[in-house]
Scaffold this active site. Sequence first.
Site, short mmCIF file in Angstrom:
data_model
loop_
_atom_site.label_atom_id
_atom_site.label_comp_id
_atom_site.label_asym_id
_atom_site.label_seq_id
_atom_site.Cartn_x
_atom_site.Cartn_y
_atom_site.Cartn_z
N SER A 240 36.68 26.41 40.89
CA SER A 240 36.27 26.07 39.51
C SER A 240 36.82 24.71 39.09
CB SER A 240 36.68 27.17 38.53
OG SER A 240 38.05 27.48 38.67
N HIS A 270 36.08 34.11 44.12
CA HIS A 270 36.88 33.41 43.10
C HIS A 270 36.97 34.32 41.86
CE1 HIS A 270 38.83 30.21 41.06
NE2 HIS A 270 37.80 29.43 40.77
N HIS A 317 44.97 35.02 49.04
CA HIS A 317 44.83 33.74 48.33
C HIS A 317 44.79 32.60 49.33
CE1 HIS A 317 45.41 30.58 45.34
NE2 HIS A 317 44.97 31.47 44.47
N ARG A 326 50.97 35.32 38.06
CA ARG A 326 50.01 35.72 37.01
C ARG A 326 49.77 37.23 37.09
NH1 ARG A 326 45.14 31.89 38.65
NH2 ARG A 326 45.64 32.90 40.64
N1 HAX Z 1 40.52 41.62 52.12
C1 HAX Z 1 40.04 41.58 53.38
N2 HAX Z 1 40.13 40.53 54.19
C2 HAX Z 1 40.78 39.45 53.70
C3 HAX Z 1 41.34 39.43 52.42
C4 HAX Z 1 41.18 40.56 51.61
N3 HAX Z 1 41.64 40.61 50.36
N4 HAX Z 1 41.92 38.22 52.23
C5 HAX Z 1 41.71 37.52 53.37
N5 HAX Z 1 41.03 38.27 54.25
C6 HAX Z 1 40.50 37.85 55.55
C7 HAX Z 1 39.51 36.73 55.36
O1 HAX Z 1 38.23 37.23 54.97
C8 HAX Z 1 39.52 36.08 56.72
O2 HAX Z 1 38.74 36.87 57.59
P1 HAX Z 1 37.82 36.21 58.74
O3 HAX Z 1 38.79 35.54 59.66
O4 HAX Z 1 37.11 37.38 59.33
O5 HAX Z 1 36.92 35.23 58.05
C9 HAX Z 1 40.99 36.22 57.13
O6 HAX Z 1 41.53 37.29 56.35
C10 HAX Z 1 41.81 34.97 56.88
O7 HAX Z 1 41.62 34.59 55.52
P2 HAX Z 1 42.77 33.78 54.72
O8 HAX Z 1 42.98 32.48 55.42
O9 HAX Z 1 43.95 34.66 54.51
O10 HAX Z 1 42.09 33.60 53.29
P3 HAX Z 1 41.11 32.44 52.79
O11 HAX Z 1 41.93 31.28 52.39
O12 HAX Z 1 40.03 32.20 53.78
O13 HAX Z 1 40.44 33.15 51.53
C11 HAX Z 1 40.42 34.47 49.58
C12 HAX Z 1 41.15 33.38 50.36
C13 HAX Z 1 41.04 34.58 48.20
C14 HAX Z 1 38.95 34.08 49.45
C15 HAX Z 1 40.57 35.81 50.34
O14 HAX Z 1 41.93 36.18 50.39
C16 HAX Z 1 39.75 36.92 49.72
O15 HAX Z 1 38.56 37.05 50.04
N6 HAX Z 1 40.37 37.77 48.78
C17 HAX Z 1 39.64 38.78 48.10
C18 HAX Z 1 38.82 38.19 46.95
C19 HAX Z 1 39.72 37.73 45.82
O16 HAX Z 1 40.58 38.45 45.36
N7 HAX Z 1 39.46 36.52 45.33
C20 HAX Z 1 40.22 35.95 44.22
C21 HAX Z 1 41.29 34.97 44.67
C22 HAX Z 1 42.07 34.36 43.51
C23 HAX Z 1 41.15 33.56 42.67
O17 HAX Z 1 40.60 32.55 43.03
N8 HAX Z 1 40.92 34.05 41.51
O18 HAX Z 1 39.94 33.55 40.77
#
Ligand code: HAX
Length: 445
Positions: A240, A270, A317, A326
């Site tokens: 964002s 996000h 994250h 938070r």
């Molecule tokens: N559940 C399952 N798998 C997860 C996970 C979760 N909560 N968090 C990470 N992983 C997985 C990823 O999908 C990735 O899998 P692949 O290798 O198969 O692609 C692997 O673990 C490595 O990911 P990472 O390097 O730890 O995390 P990223 O930086 O790629 O992504 C995310 C960060 C926040 C997108 C991720 O942790 C996620 O999808 N979390 C769940 C959604 C979420 O809560 N989003 C909000 C985040 C905070 C925010 O921005 N708020 O607005």
Amino acid sequence: MSNLKNTLREKIEAWRPRTKMLLEEYGNTVIDKVTIGQAIGGMRGIKCLVTDISYLDPNEGIRYRGYTLPEVFKLLPKPKNAEMPYVEGLFYLLLTGEIPNEQEVLDLVDEFSKRRILPRYVYEVIDAWPCCSPPMAMFSSAILAMSRESFFAKKYKAGINKNEYWDPMYEDGLNMLAKLPEIATYIYAKLYREGKRIVGNPNLDVGANFAHMMGKAKPYDDVTRMHFIIHADHESGNVSAHTAHLVGSSLSDVYLATSAMINGLAGPLHGLANQEVLRWLQEVMERMGGEIPTEEELRQFVWDTLHSGQIVPGFGHAVLRKTDPRYMVQREFSLKYLADDPIFKYVDMLYRIVPQVLIEQNKAKNPWPNVDAQSGVIQWHYGVTEYDFYTVLFGIGRSIGIVANLIWDRALLYPLERPKSLTTDMLEEIAGIKEKNLTHELGDD
Ligand code: HAX
């Protein structure tokens, strides 16, 4: 001119030589190297953005202008009989780097109140959406429509000196921020309250007025203040904030840039994660027939989610490597006010179980909860059960940091953002494997 604007002008004039000197005398100093993994992998960790509004440390979490969240909550002035500080005070802090005194905040409360009335056509834009449309799309379109009000666009057309860009951005920013609660509550009434809207009260601060327009009694005013404050900023690289900075860098006005940032926030990885948490929890509750599951049952549900190729919302994250502060602010509030709510009991169990499962799965770099794991549950407790709406609340909070950033982007004359891309062939050449691949394809090894 308002006191805040005067203070800001002094700050900007004092700051500009720092940026100028860095650019002119140290412009070739190397910050970091970029790897192929970073180029393909969503630019994780590449240090190529500048903001002074907030900084995210992977282990400590967010600091606003150098202050941790507990410090922000302690130091900012609070309304009488409130536990949480004025949202307006946070805007003052983000913009100037200074903790405002009571009078400075009250002046800003007054400014916001004067600027909050929506043009008629904004209601019409919202009304034009067919029933059951996504609230974030409605929110984004209402903000976008207000681009016709932009002082910046008018001044630019008339030929403003670039050193003054920040001034009309400031005016646009305050005008827009003051109107967002009105827009959001109108969308809420249209979607979930048969259009029965509660008109705003000009004598209230942002937090109290939002609670009033949502038809919620105390302590929902404090819930709102806490919610807007913790969501305001998370440095510049998140989708964002980065979107707003990128769009704003082409000298798009505040409305265009904020509408774009809302669209990025609406993605499930996000901001939408806050409502995904509730949707996911409803599934567990349905499966359990409303009963609180045992830890083993909940652990199995988390594993089932992962085995079906889905993510666990609210955990993980891209930058943080510890529990999000938070999340902790909201958890403390919940332990005080929601401790007996069954839905909080679920969240409390998830707090203990999900990290263990994610550690065992060994994929997520950060197994700990983020802001979104807790925020929806608090809304649910206070009767805002329409979870499709939760990301709109996040959007209001995030806009506070976005506006502060956009004003400073223009004040420091940050240029058009334009990174460089490469092709896969080029990456293979850099990696030294292109020749090898070609030989392999020719069957000549
Ligand atoms: N559940 C399952 N798998 C997860 C996970 C979760 N909560 N968090 C990470 N992983 C997985 C990823 O999908 C990735 O899998 P692949 O290798 O198969 O692609 C692997 O673990 C490595 O990911 P990472 O390097 O730890 O995390 P990223 O930086 O790629 O992504 C995310 C960060 C926040 C997108 C991720 O942790 C996620 O999808 N979390 C769940 C959604 C979420 O809560 N989003 C909000 C985040 C905070 C925010 O921005 N708020 O607005």
